[in-house]
Design a protein around this motif. Sequence first.
Motif, PDB file in Angstrom:
ATOM      1  N   ASP A  89       0.427 -85.760 -42.104  1.00  0.00           N
ATOM      2  CA  ASP A  89       0.953 -84.089 -41.552  1.00  0.00           C
ATOM      3  C   ASP A  89       1.825 -84.252 -40.635  1.00  0.00           C
ATOM      4  OD1 ASP A  89      -1.435 -83.435 -43.184  1.00  0.00           O
ATOM      5  OD2 ASP A  89      -2.875 -84.152 -41.534  1.00  0.00           O
ATOM      6  N   GLY A  90       2.971 -84.730 -40.754  1.00  0.00           N
ATOM      7  CA  GLY A  90       4.101 -84.429 -40.068  1.00  0.00           C
ATOM      8  C   GLY A  90       4.297 -85.548 -38.801  1.00  0.00           C
ATOM      9  N   ASP A  91       3.235 -86.371 -38.517  1.00  0.00           N
ATOM     10  CA  ASP A  91       3.264 -87.370 -37.460  1.00  0.00           C
ATOM     11  C   ASP A  91       3.265 -88.678 -37.983  1.00  0.00           C
ATOM     12  OD1 ASP A  91       3.116 -85.354 -35.495  1.00  0.00           O
ATOM     13  OD2 ASP A  91       0.779 -85.244 -35.692  1.00  0.00           O
ATOM     14  N   ALA A  92       4.112 -89.444 -37.319  1.00  0.00           N
ATOM     15  CA  ALA A  92       4.343 -90.817 -37.889  1.00  0.00           C
ATOM     16  C   ALA A  92       3.529 -91.720 -36.515  1.00  0.00           C
ATOM     17  CB  ALA A  92       5.788 -91.355 -37.750  1.00  0.00           C
ATOM     18  N   GLU A  93       2.794 -92.739 -37.176  1.00  0.00           N
ATOM     19  CA  GLU A  93       2.529 -93.920 -36.574  1.00  0.00           C
ATOM     20  C   GLU A  93       3.211 -95.331 -36.770  1.00  0.00           C
ATOM     21  OE1 GLU A  93      -2.029 -96.233 -35.500  1.00  0.00           O
ATOM     22  OE2 GLU A  93      -1.940 -94.751 -37.053  1.00  0.00           O
ATOM     23  N   VAL A  94       3.591 -95.657 -35.928  1.00  0.00           N
ATOM     24  CA  VAL A  94       4.784 -96.695 -36.182  1.00  0.00           C
ATOM     25  C   VAL A  94       4.176 -98.059 -35.415  1.00  0.00           C
ATOM     26  CG1 VAL A  94       6.891 -97.600 -35.912  1.00  0.00           C
ATOM     27  CG2 VAL A  94       6.574 -95.264 -36.153  1.00  0.00           C
ATOM     28  N   THR A  95       3.835 -99.143 -36.157  1.00  0.00           N
ATOM     29  CA  THR A  95       3.297-100.467 -35.543  1.00  0.00           C
ATOM     30  C   THR A  95       4.105-101.617 -35.973  1.00  0.00           C
ATOM     31  OG1 THR A  95       2.005-100.600 -37.443  1.00  0.00           O
ATOM     32  CG2 THR A  95       0.911 -99.390 -35.362  1.00  0.00           C
ATOM     33  N   LYS A  96       4.165-102.423 -35.309  1.00  0.00           N
ATOM     34  CA  LYS A  96       4.787-103.844 -35.654  1.00  0.00           C
ATOM     35  C   LYS A  96       3.892-104.538 -36.710  1.00  0.00           C
ATOM     36  CE  LYS A  96       8.373-106.067 -33.734  1.00  0.00           C
ATOM     37  NZ  LYS A  96       8.893-106.915 -34.735  1.00  0.00           N
ATOM     38  N   ALA A  97       4.821-104.961 -37.575  1.00  0.00           N
ATOM     39  CA  ALA A  97       3.911-105.443 -38.683  1.00  0.00           C
ATOM     40  C   ALA A  97       4.800-107.157 -39.168  1.00  0.00           C
ATOM     41  CB  ALA A  97       4.016-104.634 -39.912  1.00  0.00           C
ATOM     42  N   ASP A  98       5.149-107.553 -37.940  1.00  0.00           N
ATOM     43  CA  ASP A  98       5.892-109.087 -38.413  1.00  0.00           C
ATOM     44  C   ASP A  98       5.104-109.874 -39.380  1.00  0.00           C
ATOM     45  OD1 ASP A  98       7.977-108.444 -36.752  1.00  0.00           O
ATOM     46  OD2 ASP A  98       7.247-109.346 -35.107  1.00  0.00           O
ATOM     47  N   GLY A  99       5.753-110.464 -40.380  1.00  0.00           N
ATOM     48  CA  GLY A  99       5.003-111.271 -41.149  1.00  0.00           C
ATOM     49  C   GLY A  99       4.823-110.511 -42.667  1.00  0.00           C
ATOM     50  N   SER A 100       4.866-109.073 -42.540  1.00  0.00           N
ATOM     51  CA  SER A 100       4.569-108.404 -43.764  1.00  0.00           C
ATOM     52  C   SER A 100       5.759-108.410 -44.681  1.00  0.00           C
ATOM     53  CB  SER A 100       4.164-106.898 -43.275  1.00  0.00           C
ATOM     54  OG  SER A 100       2.943-106.834 -42.408  1.00  0.00           O
ATOM     55  N   VAL A 101       5.134-108.165 -46.089  1.00  0.00           N
ATOM     56  CA  VAL A 101       6.198-107.923 -46.878  1.00  0.00           C
ATOM     57  C   VAL A 101       6.900-106.532 -46.959  1.00  0.00           C
ATOM     58  CG1 VAL A 101       6.757-108.133 -49.389  1.00  0.00           C
ATOM     59  CG2 VAL A 101       5.125-109.805 -48.249  1.00  0.00           C
ATOM     60  N   PRO A 102       8.181-106.430 -46.528  1.00  0.00           N
ATOM     61  CA  PRO A 102       8.703-105.136 -46.527  1.00  0.00           C
ATOM     62  C   PRO A 102       9.093-104.338 -47.861  1.00  0.00           C
ATOM     63  CG  PRO A 102      10.529-106.800 -46.186  1.00  0.00           C
ATOM     64  CD  PRO A 102       9.176-107.548 -46.183  1.00  0.00           C
ATOM     65  N   ASP A 103       8.898-103.120 -47.584  1.00  0.00           N
ATOM     66  CA  ASP A 103       9.402-102.258 -48.781  1.00  0.00           C
ATOM     67  C   ASP A 103      10.900-102.076 -48.617  1.00  0.00           C
ATOM     68  OD1 ASP A 103       6.679-101.713 -49.854  1.00  0.00           O
ATOM     69  OD2 ASP A 103       6.645-100.520 -47.973  1.00  0.00           O
ATOM     70  N   LEU A 104      11.692-102.088 -47.530  1.00  0.00           N
ATOM     71  CA  LEU A 104      12.948-101.896 -47.346  1.00  0.00           C
ATOM     72  C   LEU A 104      13.450-102.706 -46.189  1.00  0.00           C
ATOM     73  CD1 LEU A 104      12.812 -97.814 -47.032  1.00  0.00           C
ATOM     74  CD2 LEU A 104      13.549 -99.178 -48.991  1.00  0.00           C
ATOM     75  N   SER A 105      14.722-103.211 -46.180  1.00  0.00           N
ATOM     76  CA  SER A 105      15.422-103.971 -45.129  1.00  0.00           C
ATOM     77  C   SER A 105      16.522-103.191 -44.788  1.00  0.00           C
ATOM     78  CB  SER A 105      15.715-105.426 -45.769  1.00  0.00           C
ATOM     79  OG  SER A 105      14.588-106.130 -45.897  1.00  0.00           O
ATOM     80  N   MET A 106      16.996-103.138 -43.557  1.00  0.00           N
ATOM     81  CA  MET A 106      17.904-102.361 -43.042  1.00  0.00           C
ATOM     82  C   MET A 106      18.407-102.917 -41.551  1.00  0.00           C
ATOM     83  SD  MET A 106      16.487 -98.540 -42.135  1.00  0.00           S
ATOM     84  CE  MET A 106      15.458 -98.639 -43.473  1.00  0.00           C
ATOM     85  N   ASP A 107      19.624-102.906 -41.321  1.00  0.00           N
ATOM     86  CA  ASP A 107      19.990-103.133 -39.871  1.00  0.00           C
ATOM     87  C   ASP A 107      19.718-101.934 -38.994  1.00  0.00           C
ATOM     88  OD1 ASP A 107      21.666-104.857 -38.124  1.00  0.00           O
ATOM     89  OD2 ASP A 107      22.541-103.002 -37.850  1.00  0.00           O
ATOM     90  N   ILE A 108      19.514-101.822 -37.874  1.00  0.00           N
ATOM     91  CA  ILE A 108      19.608-100.999 -36.689  1.00  0.00           C
ATOM     92  C   ILE A 108      20.397 -99.766 -36.842  1.00  0.00           C
ATOM     93  CG2 ILE A 108      20.608-101.956 -34.968  1.00  0.00           C
ATOM     94  CD1 ILE A 108      17.008-100.150 -34.735  1.00  0.00           C
TER      95      ILE A 108
END
Length: 420
Positions: free
Chosen positions: A352-371
Amino acid sequence: MKKAAGYQSISVPDHRLDEFFQVVQWAFVGEWLLEDRQDYVDALPTERARGLEVEDPDRGEVGQIAAVHASFGTEMTTPGGRRVPTAGLSWLSVHPAHRRRGLMSAMMKDHFRRCRERGEAVSALYAMEAAIYARFGYGMGAQTVKAEIPRGAKMWPVEGADDLTVRLERADFDAHDELVSGLQARLTRPGTVINPVGSGRNARFTDPVGNRKGMEMWRLAIVEDKGEPVGYAFFRRRADSSIGIHDGVCQVREFGALTPAASQRLWQTLTDFDLVETTYTENLATDDPLLYQLVDARGARSKVIDNLWVRVLDVKSALESREYFHDCDVTISITDKHVPENAGEWRIVVRDGDAEVTKADGSVPDLSMDIKHLSTVYLGGTSVEALTAAGLVREHTAGQARELAVAMLSPVAPLANWDF
């Protein structure tokens, strides 16, 4: 000797501002007029003026300031009309006698650390040389259209434009600061940098003689609807003629309008001065209303260049400080050699338009990118999928680049209309 060794970071006090400005003049190739000194002092956020001072005689004269920077404490509008605490980086200069010693990197490190301590999740700047800043994690967050508009350019009519009135006055901080900053604060385009707090607040009103190049002092056009301001623009003109033909110019700097009618009334005024043949501007968004209101859009000769460069300093805070336009659940892996706290895996869940962003170190990423690529797409002017197609973002889970792209793309193009 290790790079940046032999220098120490300092805050530049008021009594050393002339040394600060000497470094800037050497770096940006110019000689300032003594009569313009106060204008530059007024445009500088002095309480956030920083420098690198020589402390090793092998590096130069001990006590000499070799590099400087400063930043404006402000907020920036993000997609959806929200805001994020932002540092507007400016005055970044290295004396040419001290180049290739890692001073730029040292200043960036100092800037990033102090920003994070103040809770500023994003740093933004205008780049004199675009190739410099990507290596520090900045991405081109917005583009701008530079245009040359002929006098009396015809426009498709917009309802209500003819009912608005215009005041033309000399721009004056005391008389116009509240009016301009009030209108600026009501603009919702992503990338809009809100009037800063502290010293340097009147930077947009400063008008050094050495910068005028034969033009008049800054003027202000104010569009009103029954006495209520709904648009403004800083402009100045220079009359010129050859063989009886008047071909003067008008330069438009910062402007903003709250309604389509205000935008049209503003540009009708700015493109129809006596003795002026061409109006120039560098601050049109790529979807600015003027570009659609012009009957002959091709007649406004234009080109697109970079506008605002953005650097995400706090992934969680920055991403949660904007609106999203599609639900998604995507995990991204970020590399960031300058701000290690940003590096690693982050899960972004949008509802609904809002993001919840959490650290997920060790998870398999869907995307990889530089900052720098996250910074590029932050304001919604560039698509994650476009960067994936360019080979700059890696997609590990099919379709997730599009999912995040649709969520992050802004309905209107970003632009910073205030050149700090």
